[in-house]
Design a protein around this motif. Sequence first.
Motif, PDB file in Angstrom:
ATOM      1  N   ALA A   1      -0.322  -3.080  -9.263  1.00 34.71           N
ATOM      2  CA  ALA A   1      -1.138  -3.954  -8.410  1.00 34.71           C
ATOM      3  C   ALA A   1      -0.380  -4.394  -7.159  1.00 34.71           C
ATOM      4  O   ALA A   1      -0.911  -4.341  -6.049  1.00 34.71           O
ATOM      5  CB  ALA A   1      -1.588  -5.175  -9.212  1.00 34.71           C
TER       6      ALA A   1
ATOM      7  N   LEU B   1       1.616  -1.933  -1.269  1.00 36.16           N
ATOM      8  CA  LEU B   1       1.290  -1.998   0.154  1.00 36.16           C
ATOM      9  C   LEU B   1       0.004  -2.792   0.380  1.00 36.16           C
ATOM     10  O   LEU B   1      -0.192  -3.383   1.433  1.00 36.16           O
ATOM     11  CB  LEU B   1       1.119  -0.584   0.703  1.00 36.16           C
ATOM     12  CG  LEU B   1       2.381   0.292   0.649  1.00 36.16           C
ATOM     13  CD1 LEU B   1       2.044   1.719   1.045  1.00 36.16           C
ATOM     14  CD2 LEU B   1       3.447  -0.278   1.572  1.00 36.16           C
ATOM     15  N   GLY B   2      -0.865  -2.807  -0.628  1.00 35.49           N
ATOM     16  CA  GLY B   2      -2.130  -3.546  -0.513  1.00 35.49           C
ATOM     17  C   GLY B   2      -1.889  -5.020  -0.222  1.00 35.49           C
ATOM     18  O   GLY B   2      -2.637  -5.631   0.543  1.00 35.49           O
TER      19      GLY B   2
ATOM     20  N   TYR C   1      -1.749   6.507   1.280  1.00 33.00           N
ATOM     21  CA  TYR C   1      -0.786   5.509   0.811  1.00 33.00           C
ATOM     22  C   TYR C   1       0.640   6.046   0.962  1.00 33.00           C
ATOM     23  O   TYR C   1       1.558   5.349   1.361  1.00 33.00           O
ATOM     24  CB  TYR C   1      -1.094   5.237  -0.652  1.00 33.00           C
ATOM     25  CG  TYR C   1      -0.569   3.948  -1.218  1.00 33.00           C
ATOM     26  CD1 TYR C   1      -1.317   2.779  -1.126  1.00 33.00           C
ATOM     27  CD2 TYR C   1       0.644   3.886  -1.881  1.00 33.00           C
ATOM     28  CE1 TYR C   1      -0.852   1.596  -1.672  1.00 33.00           C
ATOM     29  CE2 TYR C   1       1.112   2.711  -2.433  1.00 33.00           C
ATOM     30  CZ  TYR C   1       0.351   1.565  -2.321  1.00 33.00           C
ATOM     31  OH  TYR C   1       0.812   0.397  -2.864  1.00 33.00           O
TER      32      TYR C   1
ATOM     33  N   PHE D   1      -8.926  -2.828  -4.338  1.00 33.66           N
ATOM     34  CA  PHE D   1      -7.734  -2.058  -3.969  1.00 33.66           C
ATOM     35  C   PHE D   1      -6.465  -2.754  -4.454  1.00 33.66           C
ATOM     36  O   PHE D   1      -5.618  -2.165  -5.114  1.00 33.66           O
ATOM     37  CB  PHE D   1      -7.700  -1.874  -2.451  1.00 33.66           C
ATOM     38  CG  PHE D   1      -6.563  -1.023  -1.968  1.00 33.66           C
ATOM     39  CD1 PHE D   1      -6.707   0.350  -1.854  1.00 33.66           C
ATOM     40  CD2 PHE D   1      -5.347  -1.592  -1.604  1.00 33.66           C
ATOM     41  CE1 PHE D   1      -5.658   1.141  -1.410  1.00 33.66           C
ATOM     42  CE2 PHE D   1      -4.298  -0.811  -1.160  1.00 33.66           C
ATOM     43  CZ  PHE D   1      -4.455   0.563  -1.063  1.00 33.66           C
ATOM     44  N   THR D   2      -6.359  -4.039  -4.143  1.00 35.50           N
ATOM     45  CA  THR D   2      -5.112  -4.739  -4.431  1.00 35.50           C
ATOM     46  C   THR D   2      -4.888  -4.905  -5.932  1.00 35.50           C
ATOM     47  O   THR D   2      -3.767  -4.933  -6.410  1.00 35.50           O
ATOM     48  CB  THR D   2      -5.064  -6.094  -3.702  1.00 35.50           C
ATOM     49  OG1 THR D   2      -3.755  -6.623  -3.802  1.00 35.50           O
ATOM     50  CG2 THR D   2      -6.039  -7.089  -4.259  1.00 35.50           C
TER      51      THR D   2
ATOM     52  N   SER E   1      -5.815  -2.714  -8.118  1.00 33.49           N
ATOM     53  CA  SER E   1      -5.772  -1.346  -8.688  1.00 33.49           C
ATOM     54  C   SER E   1      -6.951  -1.048  -9.606  1.00 33.49           C
ATOM     55  O   SER E   1      -6.843  -0.219 -10.510  1.00 33.49           O
ATOM     56  CB  SER E   1      -4.490  -1.109  -9.507  1.00 33.49           C
ATOM     57  OG  SER E   1      -3.357  -1.384  -8.766  1.00 33.49           O
TER      58      SER E   1
END
Length: 456
Positions: free
Chosen positions: A32, A35-36, A118, A239-240, A242
């Motif tokens: 988790a 980079l997010g 990514y 996204f953040t 996962s």
Amino acid sequence: MLSNLAGDEKRTSLHGHWSSRMAFILAVTGSAVGLGNIWKFPYMAGQNGGGAFVLVYLVCVVVIGMPVMMSEILIGRRGRRNPVATMELLGREEGSSVHWRVVGAMGVLAGILILSYYSMIAGWTLAYIGKSASSSFAGASATAVAAHFGEFVGDWKTVVFWHTIFMSLCVFVVARGVERGLEQAVRFMVPALLILMLVLLGYSISTGFFSQGVAFMFTADFDKLGWGGVLAALGQAFFTLSIGMGAIMAYGAYLPEETSITGSAAAVVTADTSIAILAGLAIFPLVFANGLDPAEGPGLVFQTLPLAFGQMPGGVFFSTIFFVLLAFAAWTSAIGLMEPGVAFIVEQYHRTRAQATIIVGGLIWFIGLGSALSFNVLKDTKFLAGTFFDNVDYLTSNIMLPLGGLLITIFAGWVMCRNSTSDELGGSGSLYSAWRILARFIAPIGILFVLINAVT
Ligand code: TRP
């Protein structure tokens, strides 16, 4: 980390199990936090006007992210296979359809597409380790740092080079099995990253622009957001954390029977959200202190942070460590992005883990070239959402992940019978009831509502 002691469980995973609850939490946190949180969250918030975006993001994390994450873990643990096979198996077992495997397949694809760009951004962080260490940014001005970044991404050979290095690192780790390396990396990396974010925060406060940064992040002006922005916030929540693509399902497949799913999910969501907010609080004051534009886009942290470190005593050291940690954070996430695809190929096509990793890694590397070129050779080739990179990002974060999450909650809330889910979540207390209401109604309706409004 994956021990083969499956104990007396009903069903066991081919790949073994996590050695402890902590190992699982660390692995999911590792996937988790990446980079997010530090690269994407600040620039997304910046592009979408700040406060309103942050608020919607936080609401999405709690009422949609949390139940989706719990659903993914419980589905994974019940099926104990790769996401495609798990969805197929449970679809049959719960008296529905084997076609639920499409949800798993979409997840495998989403992981491949996300990692393709990514990896390029992670390559940027690798390059910035060297730049920091050679004190390229010491005392540099805002214009100099921005020019440096522009020159760097403008050179396609360099960007492709670092993308290649990063993908090779991923293939290397995943092929060897995630085991110990990952656990050790996360145990050290997450706390260290947190400490460095606090150092940065301290510097941000000292610039005198802290309150302006806070105001930008927490003053909600919904006129600036629109449905497109709400969808972006929802996508960022997926996204953040996962979630929405079966990665957490794949990790859940290795979770011992007695571990609390609710507790683990809560720990991960809290850690991930704290780091994102901290990153925002550290970065926005720097943006305003240096007269930069919060809507700058993907280059935002690569311009603000070197600038801040360049002014700070011990900046060369801190800056180098920071990019090393960010690269590690990206690495532990990248592993999670590859896992569904690799597990799928190992189980379905009877390949060795090494073969599967090379196949998946090669494919991801190739697709990633499109994104690597989106900042130089192909930067003016735009269609639909923008460049190739913009399109892959939009398609995955704003469409595939929410759609995956929608189908996953419908599956856990409506297709699986009450007994199966209460069995996994442990009992029928108020926490279970809360999850069930969120998974059956709030999350699916919320996601659908946002998707429909944003698309029409
Ligand atoms: N959560 C990661 C980050 O914030 C990115 C990510 C999205 C991810 N989906 C994933 C990582 C699945 C691992 C598995 O950087």
